[in-house]
Design an enzyme around this catalytic site. Structure first.
Site, short mmCIF file in Angstrom:
data_model
loop_
_atom_site.label_atom_id
_atom_site.label_comp_id
_atom_site.label_asym_id
_atom_site.label_seq_id
_atom_site.Cartn_x
_atom_site.Cartn_y
_atom_site.Cartn_z
CG HIS A 115 -1.89 -1.07 1.35
ND1 HIS A 115 -2.01 -1.86 2.48
CD2 HIS A 115 -2.83 -1.51 0.49
CE1 HIS A 115 -2.99 -2.73 2.30
NE2 HIS A 115 -3.50 -2.55 1.09
CB SER A 124 -4.47 -6.80 4.40
OG SER A 124 -4.04 -5.54 3.95
CE LYS A 170 -11.54 -7.73 1.70
NZ LYS A 170 -10.46 -6.86 1.27
#
Ligand code: PNS
Length: 183
Positions: A29, A140, A53
């Site tokens: 990121h 992630s 999520k």
């Protein structure tokens, strides 16, 4: 077409919104943000409350960590938003949504999301940047899985995030690696 000067009709210059879950933020990121700053005057890292999520870190925890990580970068604004991304973008000066693409497997999801956002607001474009080769395998999700099982994530996420992951999973913070130690 007349070209607009930087700042004209837009105090902040060219702004991109980089939305995501950032649960947690990775060097992948950060790499996208740094490269986007070569193109845009400001990048708003926007942490979504309404992502699909179930998160590990609360939005408040993520906000705090991401703000610390970009504290030396005046052209990076860290924010959070609730509800639809297009509604949030409309409240800012941004015209562009920025997303990173790691592999073709990301494409379908991103294509649907960009198309839906475009149909909700036809003035908005999504710009994709390829993830740097060093971070193709970093997500992630995999970072959380590896950290949970005691694997080393240093070098893939900032030290602060690596520490917070260990705290979340109640792993010893002082040690550099649990698996893959040389000694
Ligand atoms: O990092 P992620 O989880 O891939 O990011 C997805 C995110 C947060 C960009 C997306 O879920 C989103 O924009 N959520 C806000 C709600 C919304 O606008 N949903 C419609 C998108 S088609």
């Amino acid at each position: 077409m007349t070209q607009k000067k930087k700042g004209e009709n837009n105090e902040m210059g060219k702004v991109a919104i980089y939305p995501g879950s950032f649960d947690p933020l990775t060097y992948g990121h950060i790499d996208i943000v740094e490269r986007a700053l070569e193109i845009f005057d400001k990048v708003i890292v926007a942490i979504a409350y309404d992502a699909e999520k179930k998160p590990l870190f609360t939005v408040e925890e993520r906000l705090e960590m991401v703000k610390i990580i970009f504290k030396e970068s005046p052209n990076v604004i860290v924010d959070s938003f609730k509800g639809l991304l297009v509604n949030y973008v409309e409240k800012t000066n941004a015209k562009v949504i920025l997303r990173g693409l790691r592999a073709t497997s990301d494409f379908e999801y991103e294509f649907h999301m960009a198309s839906m956002n475009r149909s909700l607001n036809t003035h908005l474009d999504t710009l994709f940047m390829m993830t740097s080769k060093d971070y193709f395998f970093v997500s992630s999700r995999t970072i959380k899985e590896v950290a949970k099982l005691g694997g080393a994530v240093e070098g893939l996420v900032p030290d602060l995030i690596a520490r917070r992951l260990k705290e979340k999973f109640k792993l010893p913070v002082g040690k550099k690696k649990l698996i893959g130690w040389d000694d």
